[in-house]
Design a protein around this motif. Sequence first.
Motif, mmCIF file in Angstrom:
data_model
loop_
_atom_site.group_PDB
_atom_site.id
_atom_site.type_symbol
_atom_site.label_atom_id
_atom_site.label_comp_id
_atom_site.label_asym_id
_atom_site.label_seq_id
_atom_site.Cartn_x
_atom_site.Cartn_y
_atom_site.Cartn_z
ATOM 1 N N ASP A 236 -8.360 -32.207 79.279
ATOM 2 C CA ASP A 236 -7.733 -33.457 79.736
ATOM 3 C C ASP A 236 -8.161 -34.638 78.876
ATOM 4 N N GLU A 237 -9.436 -34.717 78.535
ATOM 5 C CA GLU A 237 -9.928 -35.856 77.765
ATOM 6 C C GLU A 237 -9.497 -35.790 76.299
ATOM 7 N N LEU A 238 -9.346 -34.599 75.753
ATOM 8 C CA LEU A 238 -8.814 -34.482 74.387
ATOM 9 C C LEU A 238 -7.382 -34.993 74.324
ATOM 10 N N LEU A 239 -6.600 -34.715 75.356
ATOM 11 C CA LEU A 239 -5.227 -35.221 75.412
ATOM 12 C C LEU A 239 -5.214 -36.721 75.641
ATOM 13 N N ASN A 240 -6.116 -37.187 76.505
ATOM 14 C CA ASN A 240 -6.155 -38.605 76.845
ATOM 15 C C ASN A 240 -6.622 -39.466 75.675
ATOM 16 N N LYS A 241 -7.662 -39.034 74.954
ATOM 17 C CA LYS A 241 -8.263 -39.851 73.905
ATOM 18 C C LYS A 241 -7.623 -39.658 72.532
ATOM 19 N N PHE A 242 -7.159 -38.449 72.241
ATOM 20 C CA PHE A 242 -6.658 -38.177 70.897
ATOM 21 C C PHE A 242 -5.210 -37.695 70.874
ATOM 22 N N GLY A 243 -4.612 -37.470 72.037
ATOM 23 C CA GLY A 243 -3.250 -36.956 72.072
ATOM 24 C C GLY A 243 -3.145 -35.522 71.597
ATOM 25 N N ILE A 244 -4.237 -34.766 71.670
ATOM 26 C CA ILE A 244 -4.264 -33.377 71.187
ATOM 27 C C ILE A 244 -4.110 -32.431 72.377
ATOM 28 N N ARG A 245 -3.087 -31.588 72.325
ATOM 29 C CA ARG A 245 -2.877 -30.585 73.369
ATOM 30 C C ARG A 245 -3.628 -29.316 72.989
ATOM 31 N N CYS A 246 -4.849 -29.240 73.450
ATOM 32 C CA CYS A 246 -5.694 -28.075 73.176
ATOM 33 C C CYS A 246 -5.545 -27.083 74.318
ATOM 34 N N ARG A 247 -5.560 -25.810 73.994
ATOM 35 C CA ARG A 247 -5.419 -24.752 74.994
ATOM 36 C C ARG A 247 -6.668 -23.879 75.007
ATOM 37 N N PRO A 248 -6.879 -23.134 76.082
ATOM 38 C CA PRO A 248 -8.080 -22.287 76.162
ATOM 39 C C PRO A 248 -8.225 -21.314 75.000
ATOM 40 N N GLU A 249 -7.114 -20.863 74.423
ATOM 41 C CA GLU A 249 -7.220 -19.915 73.306
ATOM 42 C C GLU A 249 -7.772 -20.562 72.031
ATOM 43 N N HIS A 250 -7.845 -21.898 71.997
ATOM 44 C CA HIS A 250 -8.446 -22.582 70.855
ATOM 45 C C HIS A 250 -9.963 -22.669 70.968
ATOM 46 N N ILE A 251 -10.508 -22.202 72.072
ATOM 47 C CA ILE A 251 -11.937 -22.364 72.351
ATOM 48 C C ILE A 251 -12.669 -21.040 72.169
ATOM 49 N N VAL A 252 -13.734 -21.068 71.371
ATOM 50 C CA VAL A 252 -14.626 -19.919 71.219
ATOM 51 C C VAL A 252 -15.791 -20.113 72.184
ATOM 52 N N ASP A 253 -15.954 -19.181 73.104
ATOM 53 C CA ASP A 253 -16.988 -19.264 74.145
ATOM 54 C C ASP A 253 -18.000 -18.146 73.902
ATOM 55 N N LEU A 254 -19.218 -18.540 73.514
ATOM 56 C CA LEU A 254 -20.279 -17.585 73.230
ATOM 57 C C LEU A 254 -21.368 -17.704 74.290
ATOM 58 N N SER A 255 -21.934 -16.594 74.685
ATOM 59 C CA SER A 255 -22.925 -16.600 75.764
ATOM 60 C C SER A 255 -24.173 -15.819 75.374
ATOM 61 N N SER A 256 -25.326 -16.399 75.711
ATOM 62 C CA SER A 256 -26.595 -15.664 75.627
ATOM 63 C C SER A 256 -27.338 -15.803 76.955
ATOM 64 N N THR A 257 -26.562 -15.820 78.034
ATOM 65 C CA THR A 257 -27.114 -15.983 79.380
ATOM 66 C C THR A 257 -27.959 -14.779 79.777
ATOM 67 N N THR A 258 -29.093 -15.076 80.407
ATOM 68 C CA THR A 258 -29.977 -14.028 80.934
ATOM 69 C C THR A 258 -30.146 -14.253 82.439
ATOM 70 N N THR A 259 -30.950 -13.432 83.068
ATOM 71 C CA THR A 259 -31.189 -13.602 84.506
ATOM 72 C C THR A 259 -31.933 -14.890 84.818
ATOM 73 N N SER A 260 -32.627 -15.447 83.833
ATOM 74 C CA SER A 260 -33.414 -16.662 84.071
ATOM 75 C C SER A 260 -32.763 -17.937 83.541
ATOM 76 N N LYS A 261 -31.806 -17.801 82.605
ATOM 77 C CA LYS A 261 -31.240 -18.998 81.983
ATOM 78 C C LYS A 261 -29.757 -18.822 81.691
#
Length: 484
Positions: A236-261
Amino acid sequence: MALAVSRLTARPDSLALHSRRLPNTPEMDGGARKRSSSSGREDLQSPDAQLSKRLASTPGARDDQLPAIVSWCQTALPNRLLTCNLGLLHRAPAPPASFYGSSRVSSRHEETHAKRWAQVLKTLKVVGTPHSPRQSTLMLFKKQELAFEYQRTCSNPVHVFSFETDISNPGKRKFLATTYPHFWEHYLTLDQRHYYEVIKEGMPCKLYFDLEFMTQDNPNLDHERVMATFIQLLLDELLNKFGIRCRPEHIVDLSSTTTSKFSRHIIVNLPGAVFQDNGHVGRFVSYLISRIHEYSQGNGETSVKFAELIVKHPSSGRAVFIDESVYSKNRNFRIIYSSKIGKSSPLLRADKPALDQRIENETFKFFKESLVCAVEYDDDLRLLSFGESPVLRFPGPLSGRSNDAAQTTSSQPSPFPQIDEYVLRSIQSRNPRACFRSATYFPESKSLVYAIGNDRFCFNIGRQHKSNGVYYVASLNNGTFTQR
Protein backbone atom coordinates in the motif's frame (compact mmCIF):
# COMPACT_ATOMS: atom_id res chain seq x y z
CA MET A 1 40.06 20.46 -24.99
CA ALA A 2 36.76 21.57 -26.41
CA LEU A 3 34.73 18.69 -27.77
CA ALA A 4 31.99 18.79 -30.36
CA VAL A 5 28.38 18.76 -29.27
CA SER A 6 25.93 16.63 -31.24
CA ARG A 7 22.27 15.76 -30.96
CA LEU A 8 21.30 12.13 -31.39
CA THR A 9 17.89 11.65 -32.99
CA ALA A 10 18.14 8.10 -34.30
CA ARG A 11 16.25 6.48 -31.46
CA PRO A 12 13.06 4.42 -31.64
CA ASP A 13 11.20 6.90 -29.46
CA SER A 14 12.42 9.80 -31.63
CA LEU A 15 13.75 11.66 -28.59
CA ALA A 16 16.54 14.11 -29.36
CA LEU A 17 19.24 13.67 -26.75
CA HIS A 18 22.08 15.97 -25.88
CA SER A 19 25.24 13.90 -26.22
CA ARG A 20 28.93 14.57 -25.69
CA ARG A 21 32.06 12.47 -25.76
CA LEU A 22 33.63 11.78 -22.38
CA PRO A 23 37.36 12.44 -21.89
CA ASN A 24 39.73 9.50 -21.78
CA THR A 25 40.48 8.77 -18.13
CA PRO A 26 41.97 5.81 -16.28
CA GLU A 27 38.47 5.07 -15.01
CA MET A 28 37.04 4.65 -18.50
CA ASP A 29 38.63 1.26 -19.02
CA GLY A 30 38.54 0.31 -15.36
CA GLY A 31 42.32 0.14 -15.37
CA ALA A 32 42.25 -3.08 -17.39
CA ARG A 33 44.76 -3.36 -20.23
CA LYS A 34 45.06 -6.08 -22.81
CA ARG A 35 48.24 -8.16 -22.90
CA SER A 36 50.11 -7.71 -26.15
CA SER A 37 50.71 -10.78 -28.29
CA SER A 38 53.86 -12.68 -27.38
CA SER A 39 56.03 -15.30 -29.02
CA GLY A 40 55.08 -18.92 -29.10
CA ARG A 41 57.96 -19.71 -26.75
CA GLU A 42 56.54 -17.52 -24.00
CA ASP A 43 53.12 -19.11 -24.44
CA LEU A 44 54.65 -22.54 -23.83
CA GLN A 45 56.25 -21.47 -20.57
CA SER A 46 54.60 -22.32 -17.26
CA PRO A 47 52.32 -19.64 -15.78
CA ASP A 48 54.70 -19.05 -12.86
CA ALA A 49 57.63 -18.63 -15.22
CA GLN A 50 55.64 -16.17 -17.32
CA LEU A 51 54.72 -14.17 -14.25
CA SER A 52 58.32 -14.14 -12.98
CA LYS A 53 59.50 -12.86 -16.35
CA ARG A 54 56.77 -10.24 -16.43
CA LEU A 55 57.59 -8.88 -12.97
CA ALA A 56 61.35 -9.05 -13.43
CA SER A 57 61.11 -7.01 -16.63
CA THR A 58 59.43 -4.08 -14.84
CA PRO A 59 61.56 -3.29 -11.76
CA GLY A 60 60.72 0.40 -11.97
CA ALA A 61 57.02 -0.05 -12.56
CA ARG A 62 54.73 2.60 -11.14
CA ASP A 63 52.00 1.94 -8.58
CA ASP A 64 49.37 2.91 -11.13
CA GLN A 65 50.40 -0.15 -13.17
CA LEU A 66 48.91 -2.44 -10.53
CA PRO A 67 45.61 -2.84 -12.46
CA ALA A 68 47.59 -3.91 -15.53
CA ILE A 69 49.51 -6.54 -13.56
CA VAL A 70 46.32 -7.87 -11.96
CA SER A 71 44.60 -7.97 -15.37
CA TRP A 72 47.64 -9.69 -16.91
CA CYS A 73 47.71 -12.29 -14.12
CA GLN A 74 44.10 -13.15 -14.85
CA THR A 75 44.88 -13.51 -18.57
CA ALA A 76 48.14 -15.44 -18.17
CA LEU A 77 46.86 -17.82 -15.51
CA PRO A 78 43.52 -19.12 -16.81
CA ASN A 79 41.19 -21.26 -14.72
CA ARG A 80 42.90 -20.21 -11.46
CA LEU A 81 41.51 -18.28 -8.50
CA LEU A 82 44.17 -15.87 -7.30
CA THR A 83 44.75 -13.69 -4.27
CA CYS A 84 47.31 -10.93 -4.12
CA ASN A 85 48.59 -8.75 -1.28
CA LEU A 86 48.10 -5.38 -2.95
CA GLY A 87 49.76 -3.55 -0.06
CA LEU A 88 53.18 -4.73 -1.26
CA LEU A 89 52.91 -2.49 -4.31
CA HIS A 90 52.56 0.75 -2.34
CA ARG A 91 55.86 2.58 -2.16
CA ALA A 92 57.21 6.03 -1.42
CA PRO A 93 58.12 8.29 -4.36
CA ALA A 94 61.69 8.25 -5.62
CA PRO A 95 64.11 10.21 -3.38
CA PRO A 96 65.11 13.69 -4.65
CA ALA A 97 68.70 12.57 -5.24
CA SER A 98 67.59 10.15 -7.94
CA PHE A 99 65.89 13.01 -9.79
CA TYR A 100 69.14 14.99 -9.85
CA GLY A 101 71.13 12.16 -11.32
CA SER A 102 72.69 10.18 -8.47
CA SER A 103 72.94 6.76 -10.10
CA ARG A 104 73.95 5.10 -6.82
CA VAL A 105 70.79 6.25 -4.99
CA SER A 106 68.62 5.59 -8.03
CA SER A 107 69.94 2.05 -8.38
CA ARG A 108 69.37 1.37 -4.70
CA HIS A 109 65.81 2.70 -5.01
CA GLU A 110 65.06 0.57 -8.05
CA GLU A 111 66.64 -2.49 -6.42
CA THR A 112 64.39 -2.06 -3.37
CA HIS A 113 61.31 -1.72 -5.54
CA ALA A 114 62.34 -4.73 -7.66
CA LYS A 115 62.39 -6.83 -4.48
CA ARG A 116 58.85 -5.70 -3.71
CA TRP A 117 57.70 -6.73 -7.18
CA ALA A 118 59.37 -10.11 -6.64
CA GLN A 119 57.36 -10.53 -3.44
CA VAL A 120 54.15 -10.20 -5.46
CA LEU A 121 54.83 -13.59 -7.05
CA LYS A 122 55.09 -15.17 -3.61
CA THR A 123 51.73 -13.71 -2.53
CA LEU A 124 49.82 -15.07 -5.53
CA LYS A 125 48.13 -18.22 -4.27
CA VAL A 126 45.85 -20.69 -5.98
CA VAL A 127 42.68 -20.86 -3.89
CA GLY A 128 40.53 -23.02 -6.17
CA THR A 129 39.53 -23.90 -9.71
CA PRO A 130 36.20 -22.83 -11.20
CA HIS A 131 33.91 -25.32 -12.91
CA SER A 132 33.63 -23.33 -16.11
CA PRO A 133 36.49 -22.78 -18.56
CA ARG A 134 35.89 -19.04 -18.36
CA GLN A 135 38.65 -16.82 -17.03
CA SER A 136 38.43 -16.55 -13.24
CA THR A 137 38.05 -13.21 -11.50
CA LEU A 138 37.73 -14.29 -7.85
CA MET A 139 40.08 -12.23 -5.70
CA LEU A 140 40.49 -12.64 -1.95
CA PHE A 141 41.34 -9.78 0.42
CA LYS A 142 41.85 -9.39 4.15
CA LYS A 143 40.47 -5.84 4.20
CA GLN A 144 37.29 -4.43 2.74
CA GLU A 145 38.99 -1.30 1.40
CA LEU A 146 41.44 -3.37 -0.64
CA ALA A 147 38.50 -5.24 -2.17
CA PHE A 148 36.84 -1.92 -3.04
CA GLU A 149 40.12 -0.67 -4.55
CA TYR A 150 40.38 -3.76 -6.73
CA GLN A 151 36.70 -3.40 -7.70
CA ARG A 152 37.41 0.10 -9.03
CA THR A 153 40.15 -1.23 -11.34
CA CYS A 154 38.00 -3.88 -13.01
CA SER A 155 36.46 -3.54 -16.44
CA ASN A 156 33.88 -6.24 -15.67
CA PRO A 157 31.05 -5.63 -13.14
CA VAL A 158 32.71 -6.91 -9.97
CA HIS A 159 30.93 -7.07 -6.60
CA VAL A 160 32.22 -7.58 -3.07
CA PHE A 161 31.14 -10.34 -0.68
CA SER A 162 32.40 -11.11 2.81
CA PHE A 163 32.58 -14.38 4.71
CA GLU A 164 33.39 -15.69 8.19
CA THR A 165 36.10 -18.30 8.77
CA ASP A 166 36.99 -18.10 12.49
CA ILE A 167 34.36 -19.46 14.87
CA SER A 168 36.25 -17.97 17.84
CA ASN A 169 35.97 -14.49 16.29
CA PRO A 170 32.62 -14.27 14.42
CA GLY A 171 33.01 -10.56 13.63
CA LYS A 172 36.24 -11.09 11.70
CA ARG A 173 35.67 -11.49 7.96
CA LYS A 174 37.54 -11.80 4.71
CA PHE A 175 36.39 -10.28 1.44
CA LEU A 176 35.89 -11.73 -2.02
CA ALA A 177 35.63 -9.57 -5.15
CA THR A 178 34.09 -11.25 -8.19
CA THR A 179 31.29 -11.19 -10.74
CA TYR A 180 27.92 -12.71 -9.91
CA PRO A 181 28.28 -15.73 -12.27
CA HIS A 182 31.72 -16.60 -10.90
CA PHE A 183 30.56 -16.21 -7.32
CA TRP A 184 27.58 -18.51 -7.92
CA GLU A 185 29.86 -21.20 -9.36
CA HIS A 186 32.17 -20.87 -6.38
CA TYR A 187 29.25 -20.82 -3.91
CA LEU A 188 27.84 -24.10 -5.24
CA THR A 189 31.07 -25.95 -4.42
CA LEU A 190 31.21 -25.00 -0.73
CA ASP A 191 30.40 -27.36 2.11
CA GLN A 192 29.92 -24.58 4.67
CA ARG A 193 28.51 -21.18 3.77
CA HIS A 194 28.83 -18.09 5.97
CA TYR A 195 28.63 -15.40 3.31
CA TYR A 196 27.38 -11.81 3.24
CA GLU A 197 26.69 -9.33 0.47
CA VAL A 198 28.43 -5.96 0.98
CA ILE A 199 25.91 -3.18 0.30
CA LYS A 200 28.35 -0.48 -0.71
CA GLU A 201 27.74 3.09 0.35
CA GLY A 202 26.23 5.31 -2.34
CA MET A 203 25.38 2.44 -4.72
CA PRO A 204 21.85 1.75 -6.05
CA CYS A 205 20.06 -1.10 -4.34
CA LYS A 206 16.73 -2.84 -3.86
CA LEU A 207 14.33 -2.32 -0.98
CA TYR A 208 15.22 -4.79 1.77
CA PHE A 209 14.27 -5.63 5.37
CA ASP A 210 15.61 -7.63 8.30
CA LEU A 211 12.64 -8.71 10.47
CA GLU A 212 13.20 -10.37 13.81
CA PHE A 213 11.96 -11.00 17.35
CA MET A 214 12.48 -13.58 20.10
CA THR A 215 9.67 -16.13 20.16
CA GLN A 216 9.94 -16.77 23.89
CA ASP A 217 9.20 -13.08 24.56
CA ASN A 218 6.28 -13.09 22.08
CA PRO A 219 4.79 -16.59 22.42
CA ASN A 220 1.30 -15.77 21.15
CA LEU A 221 2.25 -14.14 17.85
CA ASP A 222 1.14 -15.89 14.65
CA HIS A 223 4.17 -15.55 12.36
CA GLU A 224 2.28 -15.78 9.09
CA ARG A 225 -0.40 -13.32 10.20
CA VAL A 226 2.29 -10.81 11.21
CA MET A 227 3.99 -11.21 7.81
CA ALA A 228 0.70 -10.81 5.91
CA THR A 229 -0.05 -7.55 7.75
CA PHE A 230 3.42 -6.19 7.07
CA ILE A 231 3.46 -7.15 3.37
CA GLN A 232 0.05 -5.53 2.78
CA LEU A 233 1.22 -2.31 4.46
CA LEU A 234 4.37 -2.36 2.33
CA LEU A 235 2.43 -2.79 -0.94
CA ASP A 236 0.00 0.00 0.00
CA GLU A 237 2.75 2.47 0.89
CA LEU A 238 4.76 1.74 -2.26
CA LEU A 239 1.67 2.62 -4.29
CA ASN A 240 0.92 5.65 -2.14
CA LYS A 241 4.44 7.14 -2.10
CA PHE A 242 5.88 6.10 -5.46
CA GLY A 243 2.91 5.02 -7.58
CA ILE A 244 4.47 1.54 -7.93
CA ARG A 245 2.09 -1.42 -8.12
CA CYS A 246 4.17 -4.11 -6.47
CA ARG A 247 2.80 -7.64 -6.12
CA PRO A 248 3.72 -10.47 -3.76
CA GLU A 249 5.56 -12.29 -6.56
CA HIS A 250 8.05 -9.40 -6.67
CA ILE A 251 9.10 -10.15 -3.09
CA VAL A 252 11.82 -12.62 -2.10
CA ASP A 253 11.07 -13.92 1.41
CA LEU A 254 13.96 -15.72 3.12
CA SER A 255 13.71 -17.31 6.56
CA SER A 256 16.18 -18.53 9.16
CA THR A 257 13.57 -18.84 11.91
CA THR A 258 14.29 -21.26 14.75
CA THR A 259 12.31 -22.33 17.80
CA SER A 260 13.84 -19.45 19.76
CA LYS A 261 13.94 -16.64 17.19
CA PHE A 262 11.80 -15.36 14.31
CA SER A 263 14.12 -14.13 11.53
CA ARG A 264 13.20 -13.15 7.96
CA HIS A 265 14.99 -11.27 5.19
CA ILE A 266 12.76 -9.52 2.65
CA ILE A 267 14.15 -8.33 -0.72
CA VAL A 268 11.75 -6.44 -2.99
CA ASN A 269 12.36 -6.50 -6.75
CA LEU A 270 10.38 -3.35 -7.58
CA PRO A 271 9.13 -3.36 -11.18
CA GLY A 272 11.10 -0.73 -13.10
CA ALA A 273 12.63 0.97 -10.06
CA VAL A 274 15.47 0.84 -7.50
CA PHE A 275 16.52 3.09 -4.64
CA GLN A 276 19.46 5.46 -5.08
CA ASP A 277 21.26 3.89 -2.13
CA ASN A 278 20.53 2.17 1.16
CA GLY A 279 20.38 5.53 2.95
CA HIS A 280 17.17 6.32 1.04
CA VAL A 281 15.92 2.82 1.83
CA GLY A 282 16.55 3.44 5.53
CA ARG A 283 14.55 6.68 5.48
CA PHE A 284 11.62 4.95 3.77
CA VAL A 285 11.77 2.16 6.38
CA SER A 286 11.70 4.77 9.17
CA TYR A 287 8.56 6.19 7.54
CA LEU A 288 6.97 2.70 7.50
CA ILE A 289 7.74 2.30 11.20
CA SER A 290 6.03 5.59 11.97
CA ARG A 291 2.97 4.42 10.02
CA ILE A 292 2.87 1.18 12.02
CA HIS A 293 2.87 3.16 15.27
CA GLU A 294 0.15 5.43 13.89
CA TYR A 295 -2.09 2.55 12.77
CA SER A 296 -1.62 0.73 16.08
CA GLN A 297 -3.30 3.55 18.02
CA GLY A 298 -6.97 3.06 18.90
CA ASN A 299 -9.28 0.20 19.73
CA GLY A 300 -10.48 -1.06 16.33
CA GLU A 301 -9.57 -4.24 14.47
CA THR A 302 -6.99 -2.41 12.37
CA SER A 303 -5.15 -1.11 15.41
CA VAL A 304 -5.05 -4.57 16.97
CA LYS A 305 -3.63 -6.03 13.75
CA PHE A 306 -0.83 -3.45 13.51
CA ALA A 307 -0.10 -3.60 17.23
CA GLU A 308 1.14 -7.15 16.62
CA LEU A 309 4.02 -5.70 14.60
CA ILE A 310 5.27 -3.97 17.75
CA VAL A 311 7.01 -6.76 19.62
CA LYS A 312 8.75 -7.17 22.93
CA HIS A 313 12.55 -7.06 22.90
CA PRO A 314 14.55 -8.30 25.91
CA SER A 315 16.86 -5.27 25.87
CA SER A 316 14.88 -2.35 24.39
CA GLY A 317 11.33 -2.97 25.57
CA ARG A 318 8.69 -2.81 22.84
CA ALA A 319 9.58 -1.85 19.26
CA VAL A 320 8.56 -2.60 15.68
CA PHE A 321 10.07 -5.90 14.52
CA ILE A 322 12.10 -4.19 11.74
CA ASP A 323 15.85 -3.97 12.40
CA GLU A 324 16.93 -0.43 11.40
CA SER A 325 20.66 -1.08 11.87
CA VAL A 326 20.99 -2.80 8.45
CA TYR A 327 20.95 0.51 6.54
CA SER A 328 24.40 1.66 7.66
CA LYS A 329 27.34 2.34 5.34
CA ASN A 330 28.92 -0.68 3.60
CA ARG A 331 26.54 -3.03 5.37
CA ASN A 332 27.16 -6.79 5.30
CA PHE A 333 23.81 -8.54 4.64
CA ARG A 334 23.60 -12.33 4.86
CA ILE A 335 22.68 -14.12 1.62
CA ILE A 336 20.55 -17.15 0.80
CA TYR A 337 21.84 -20.58 1.94
CA SER A 338 24.29 -18.97 4.38
CA SER A 339 24.23 -19.15 8.16
CA LYS A 340 26.16 -17.21 10.76
CA ILE A 341 29.34 -19.04 11.71
CA GLY A 342 28.70 -21.39 14.61
CA LYS A 343 24.96 -21.48 13.83
CA SER A 344 22.96 -24.12 11.97
CA SER A 345 20.08 -22.00 10.61
CA PRO A 346 20.81 -20.85 7.05
CA LEU A 347 18.59 -18.43 5.16
CA LEU A 348 16.16 -20.49 3.05
CA ARG A 349 13.12 -19.70 0.93
CA ALA A 350 10.11 -19.17 3.19
CA ASP A 351 7.70 -20.45 0.51
CA LYS A 352 9.16 -23.99 0.51
CA PRO A 353 9.70 -26.63 3.20
CA ALA A 354 13.29 -26.54 4.46
CA LEU A 355 13.83 -30.26 3.85
CA ASP A 356 12.99 -29.84 0.14
CA GLN A 357 15.59 -27.12 -0.43
CA ARG A 358 19.01 -27.88 -1.87
CA ILE A 359 21.30 -25.25 -3.36
CA GLU A 360 22.06 -27.57 -6.28
CA ASN A 361 18.42 -27.22 -7.37
CA GLU A 362 18.39 -23.43 -7.13
CA THR A 363 18.62 -21.22 -10.22
CA PHE A 364 21.10 -18.42 -10.82
CA LYS A 365 18.16 -16.19 -11.76
CA PHE A 366 16.56 -16.56 -8.34
CA PHE A 367 19.93 -16.09 -6.65
CA LYS A 368 20.28 -12.66 -8.31
CA GLU A 369 16.71 -11.80 -7.34
CA SER A 370 17.66 -12.51 -3.72
CA LEU A 371 20.63 -10.09 -3.79
CA VAL A 372 20.15 -6.50 -2.66
CA CYS A 373 22.69 -4.94 -5.05
CA ALA A 374 21.94 -6.97 -8.20
CA VAL A 375 20.41 -4.11 -10.21
CA GLU A 376 20.89 -3.20 -13.85
CA TYR A 377 20.32 0.18 -15.46
CA ASP A 378 18.07 0.75 -18.45
CA ASP A 379 16.43 3.85 -19.93
CA ASP A 380 13.09 3.19 -18.19
CA LEU A 381 14.52 2.55 -14.73
CA ARG A 382 13.37 4.91 -11.96
CA LEU A 383 15.79 5.97 -9.24
CA LEU A 384 13.79 6.35 -6.04
CA SER A 385 14.71 8.76 -3.27
CA PHE A 386 13.01 9.37 0.05
CA GLY A 387 13.39 12.19 2.56
CA GLU A 388 16.11 14.79 2.79
CA SER A 389 19.64 13.69 2.00
CA PRO A 390 22.74 15.11 3.67
CA VAL A 391 24.28 17.65 1.25
CA LEU A 392 28.00 17.13 0.68
CA ARG A 393 30.18 18.95 -1.81
CA PHE A 394 32.80 17.74 -4.22
CA PRO A 395 36.29 18.37 -2.85
CA GLY A 396 37.70 21.63 -4.22
CA PRO A 397 36.27 24.17 -6.67
CA LEU A 398 35.49 23.20 -10.24
CA SER A 399 36.40 25.64 -13.04
CA GLY A 400 37.16 28.31 -10.46
CA ARG A 401 33.54 28.44 -9.26
CA SER A 402 33.76 27.40 -5.64
CA ASN A 403 30.14 28.42 -4.98
CA ASP A 404 28.90 26.21 -7.78
CA ALA A 405 30.59 23.02 -6.63
CA ALA A 406 28.45 19.98 -7.30
CA GLN A 407 26.28 18.49 -4.59
CA THR A 408 25.57 14.84 -4.03
CA THR A 409 23.65 12.62 -1.66
CA SER A 410 26.52 10.30 -0.77
CA SER A 411 29.88 10.77 0.89
CA GLN A 412 31.54 10.16 -2.48
CA PRO A 413 30.11 11.71 -5.69
CA SER A 414 30.72 8.47 -7.59
CA PRO A 415 33.62 6.07 -8.10
CA PHE A 416 34.79 8.26 -11.02
CA PRO A 417 35.51 11.85 -9.85
CA GLN A 418 37.19 12.90 -13.11
CA ILE A 419 34.06 12.00 -15.07
CA ASP A 420 31.89 13.75 -12.46
CA GLU A 421 33.94 16.92 -12.89
CA TYR A 422 33.85 16.78 -16.69
CA VAL A 423 30.06 16.27 -16.86
CA LEU A 424 29.41 19.02 -14.33
CA ARG A 425 31.68 21.52 -16.08
CA SER A 426 29.96 20.77 -19.39
CA ILE A 427 26.52 21.41 -17.86
CA GLN A 428 27.70 24.53 -16.00
CA SER A 429 29.10 26.00 -19.23
CA ARG A 430 25.46 26.64 -20.20
CA ASN A 431 24.02 27.20 -16.71
CA PRO A 432 26.57 28.12 -13.98
CA ARG A 433 23.96 27.43 -11.24
CA ALA A 434 23.50 23.77 -12.20
CA CYS A 435 24.60 21.16 -9.65
CA PHE A 436 24.35 17.45 -9.00
CA ARG A 437 21.53 16.35 -6.72
CA SER A 438 22.87 12.81 -6.82
CA ALA A 439 25.34 10.63 -8.71
CA THR A 440 24.52 6.92 -8.95
CA TYR A 441 26.73 4.22 -10.47
CA PHE A 442 25.39 0.98 -12.00
CA PRO A 443 28.33 -1.46 -12.28
CA GLU A 444 26.41 -4.08 -14.29
CA SER A 445 25.90 -1.70 -17.23
CA LYS A 446 28.85 0.62 -16.34
CA SER A 447 26.54 3.66 -16.34
CA LEU A 448 26.56 6.81 -14.21
CA VAL A 449 23.22 8.55 -13.66
CA TYR A 450 23.32 12.20 -12.56
CA ALA A 451 20.21 13.95 -11.21
CA ILE A 452 20.57 17.66 -11.94
CA GLY A 453 19.53 20.49 -9.63
CA ASN A 454 18.86 24.17 -10.49
CA ASP A 455 18.41 23.29 -14.15
CA ARG A 456 15.40 21.77 -15.94
CA PHE A 457 16.33 22.67 -19.51
CA CYS A 458 15.42 19.84 -21.90
CA PHE A 459 17.19 19.61 -25.26
CA ASN A 460 14.32 17.53 -26.61
CA ILE A 461 11.66 20.26 -26.25
CA GLY A 462 14.08 23.19 -26.34
CA ARG A 463 12.93 24.81 -23.08
CA GLN A 464 12.76 24.35 -19.32
CA HIS A 465 10.49 21.65 -17.89
CA LYS A 466 7.84 23.03 -15.57
CA SER A 467 8.01 20.19 -13.06
CA ASN A 468 10.02 17.23 -14.41
CA GLY A 469 13.60 16.78 -13.29
CA VAL A 470 16.54 16.40 -15.67
CA TYR A 471 18.97 13.46 -15.69
CA TYR A 472 22.22 12.82 -17.53
CA VAL A 473 23.50 9.30 -18.18
CA ALA A 474 27.22 8.71 -18.73
CA SER A 475 28.10 5.42 -20.43
CA LEU A 476 31.58 4.17 -19.63
CA ASN A 477 31.23 1.53 -22.35
CA ASN A 478 31.05 3.96 -25.29
CA GLY A 479 32.47 7.11 -23.64
CA THR A 480 29.44 9.40 -24.00
CA PHE A 481 26.90 11.10 -21.77
CA THR A 482 23.34 11.96 -22.79
CA GLN A 483 20.39 13.80 -21.34
CA ARG A 484 17.24 11.81 -20.61
